[in-house]
Motif scaffolding. Structure first.
Motif, PDB file in Angstrom:
ATOM      1  N   UNK A 114      13.210   0.819  48.174  1.00  0.00           N
ATOM      2  CA  UNK A 114      14.231  -0.116  47.696  1.00  0.00           C
ATOM      3  C   UNK A 114      14.447   0.010  46.192  1.00  0.00           C
ATOM      4  N   UNK A 115      15.711   0.142  45.774  1.00  0.00           N
ATOM      5  CA  UNK A 115      16.050   0.107  44.353  1.00  0.00           C
ATOM      6  C   UNK A 115      15.742  -1.298  43.838  1.00  0.00           C
ATOM      7  N   UNK A 116      15.518  -1.409  42.548  1.00  0.00           N
ATOM      8  CA  UNK A 116      15.133  -2.678  41.928  1.00  0.00           C
ATOM      9  C   UNK A 116      16.106  -3.814  42.259  1.00  0.00           C
ATOM     10  N   UNK A 117      15.551  -4.999  42.450  1.00  0.00           N
ATOM     11  CA  UNK A 117      16.344  -6.203  42.667  1.00  0.00           C
ATOM     12  C   UNK A 117      16.479  -7.006  41.377  1.00  0.00           C
ATOM     13  N   UNK A 118      16.071  -6.425  40.260  1.00  0.00           N
ATOM     14  CA  UNK A 118      16.053  -7.132  38.987  1.00  0.00           C
ATOM     15  C   UNK A 118      16.921  -6.436  37.941  1.00  0.00           C
ATOM     16  N   UNK A 119      17.843  -7.201  37.350  1.00  0.00           N
ATOM     17  CA  UNK A 119      18.671  -6.648  36.275  1.00  0.00           C
ATOM     18  C   UNK A 119      17.841  -6.389  35.027  1.00  0.00           C
ATOM     19  N   UNK A 120      16.751  -7.126  34.861  1.00  0.00           N
ATOM     20  CA  UNK A 120      15.894  -6.955  33.688  1.00  0.00           C
ATOM     21  C   UNK A 120      15.079  -5.666  33.755  1.00  0.00           C
ATOM     22  N   UNK A 121      14.819  -5.181  34.962  1.00  0.00           N
ATOM     23  CA  UNK A 121      14.059  -3.926  35.113  1.00  0.00           C
ATOM     24  C   UNK A 121      14.666  -3.090  36.247  1.00  0.00           C
ATOM     25  N   UNK A 122      15.860  -2.522  35.997  1.00  0.00           N
ATOM     26  CA  UNK A 122      16.533  -1.733  37.040  1.00  0.00           C
ATOM     27  C   UNK A 122      15.796  -0.432  37.341  1.00  0.00           C
ATOM     28  N   UNK A 123      16.074   0.136  38.495  1.00  0.00           N
ATOM     29  CA  UNK A 123      15.547   1.462  38.824  1.00  0.00           C
ATOM     30  C   UNK A 123      16.211   2.460  37.877  1.00  0.00           C
ATOM     31  N   UNK A 124      15.401   3.239  37.153  1.00  0.00           N
ATOM     32  CA  UNK A 124      15.924   4.191  36.179  1.00  0.00           C
ATOM     33  C   UNK A 124      16.028   5.562  36.845  1.00  0.00           C
ATOM     34  N   UNK A 125      17.270   6.033  37.012  1.00  0.00           N
ATOM     35  CA  UNK A 125      17.486   7.350  37.613  1.00  0.00           C
ATOM     36  C   UNK A 125      17.826   8.406  36.566  1.00  0.00           C
ATOM     37  N   UNK A 126      18.182   7.991  35.356  1.00  0.00           N
ATOM     38  CA  UNK A 126      18.436   8.939  34.267  1.00  0.00           C
ATOM     39  C   UNK A 126      19.778   9.624  34.382  1.00  0.00           C
ATOM     40  N   UNK A 127      19.820  10.895  33.959  1.00  0.00           N
ATOM     41  CA  UNK A 127      21.075  11.643  33.884  1.00  0.00           C
ATOM     42  C   UNK A 127      21.769  11.677  35.239  1.00  0.00           C
ATOM     43  N   UNK A 128      23.057  11.346  35.220  1.00  0.00           N
ATOM     44  CA  UNK A 128      23.842  11.274  36.450  1.00  0.00           C
ATOM     45  C   UNK A 128      25.246  11.770  36.159  1.00  0.00           C
ATOM     46  N   UNK A 129      25.683  12.764  36.918  1.00  0.00           N
ATOM     47  CA  UNK A 129      27.039  13.299  36.791  1.00  0.00           C
ATOM     48  C   UNK A 129      27.778  12.961  38.083  1.00  0.00           C
ATOM     49  N   UNK A 130      28.619  11.924  38.078  1.00  0.00           N
ATOM     50  CA  UNK A 130      29.263  11.491  39.318  1.00  0.00           C
ATOM     51  C   UNK A 130      30.231  12.512  39.913  1.00  0.00           C
ATOM     52  N   UNK A 131      30.572  13.561  39.153  1.00  0.00           N
ATOM     53  CA  UNK A 131      31.438  14.602  39.700  1.00  0.00           C
ATOM     54  C   UNK A 131      30.693  15.464  40.713  1.00  0.00           C
ATOM     55  N   UNK A 132      29.357  15.545  40.589  1.00  0.00           N
ATOM     56  CA  UNK A 132      28.587  16.385  41.520  1.00  0.00           C
ATOM     57  C   UNK A 132      27.371  15.676  42.120  1.00  0.00           C
ATOM     58  N   UNK A 133      26.916  14.582  41.500  1.00  0.00           N
ATOM     59  CA  UNK A 133      25.733  13.878  41.979  1.00  0.00           C
ATOM     60  C   UNK A 133      26.130  12.694  42.852  1.00  0.00           C
ATOM     61  N   UNK A 134      25.180  12.221  43.657  1.00  0.00           N
ATOM     62  CA  UNK A 134      25.441  11.067  44.524  1.00  0.00           C
ATOM     63  C   UNK A 134      24.195  10.205  44.659  1.00  0.00           C
ATOM     64  N   UNK A 135      24.426   8.921  44.821  1.00  0.00           N
ATOM     65  CA  UNK A 135      23.371   7.955  45.134  1.00  0.00           C
ATOM     66  C   UNK A 135      23.777   7.320  46.459  1.00  0.00           C
ATOM     67  N   UNK A 136      22.873   7.361  47.430  1.00  0.00           N
ATOM     68  CA  UNK A 136      23.158   6.797  48.750  1.00  0.00           C
ATOM     69  C   UNK A 136      22.129   5.704  49.013  1.00  0.00           C
ATOM     70  N   UNK A 137      22.624   4.474  49.234  1.00  0.00           N
ATOM     71  CA  UNK A 137      21.723   3.357  49.438  1.00  0.00           C
ATOM     72  C   UNK A 137      22.319   2.295  50.318  1.00  0.00           C
ATOM     73  N   UNK A 138      21.645   1.139  50.361  1.00  0.00           N
ATOM     74  CA  UNK A 138      22.145   0.021  51.155  1.00  0.00           C
ATOM     75  C   UNK A 138      21.644  -1.294  50.566  1.00  0.00           C
ATOM     76  N   UNK A 139      22.423  -2.326  50.780  1.00  0.00           N
ATOM     77  CA  UNK A 139      22.008  -3.689  50.465  1.00  0.00           C
ATOM     78  C   UNK A 139      22.184  -4.494  51.748  1.00  0.00           C
TER      79      UNK A 139
END
Length: 173
Positions: free
Chosen positions: A31-56
């Motif tokens: 699960x990705x973080x549920x806290x805005x104060x300590x979000x999950x840090x994924x670092x460098x992200x290029x939305x033209x070629x990268x993707x994040x797949x999740x659910x809430x």
């Protein structure tokens, strides 16, 4: 180079230089973080070629993800949503940094599926936080942020490597 090798070389170069070879698809296996104060840090992200797949999905109602890019660079962030609940509400927000600082954009969706693109500029420090929030609590959403590489891109890369190896073998004979 003679003319009959030109198509072979073009295939090799197209496959080797394919941007999908550098693409990253990040799946929410934990699960990705549920806290805005300590979000999950994924670092460098290029939305033209990268993707994040999740659910809430209930009881997980929020995902906070801290991403980074080139400061001042334009971003065209694609978002795709799917919800099995027929009357969902979901928020997608972007902030300058963690803990809700520097509001950039917010979208609210109320249909079972949605495809959208949010355009903004990477903040001066290079970081921005995205928040996917299931405000309804029931049901849940699956989401994709960014671009999922086409399956054919990997095949093109493999064909390029095979063509380069074949050319090298023929040159050695």
């Amino acid at each position: 180079m003679n003319n009959n090798q030109s198509p072979l070389m073009a295939i090799a170069l197209a496959g080797i230089l394919s941007p999908a070879a550098n693409a990253a698809t990040i799946f929410e296996t934990t699960d990705f973080s549920n806290s805005a104060a300590s979000p999950t840090v994924l670092g460098a992200f290029n939305p033209a070629v990268d993707a994040i797949i999740g659910s809430v999905k209930n009881p997980d109602l929020d995902d906070f993800i801290l991403l980074s890019g080139t400061p001042g660079a334009p971003v065209s962030l694609k978002l795709s949503l799917y919800d099995s609940n027929p009357t969902p509400f979901i928020n997608f927000s972007i902030y300058d940094n963690a803990n809700f600082s520097g509001f950039i954009d917010n979208r609210v969706y109320s249909s079972p599926t949605a495809d959208d693109t949010i355009v903004f500029t990477v903040p001066a420090d290079g970081n921005y936080m995205v928040n996917v929030s299931n405000t309804e609590g029931a049901g849940g959403y699956n989401y994709t942020i960014g671009t999922v590489p086409e399956p054919g891109a990997g095949a093109l890369f493999g064909a390029g490597l095979a063509a380069a190896a074949l050319r090298r073998k023929r040159k050695g004979d």
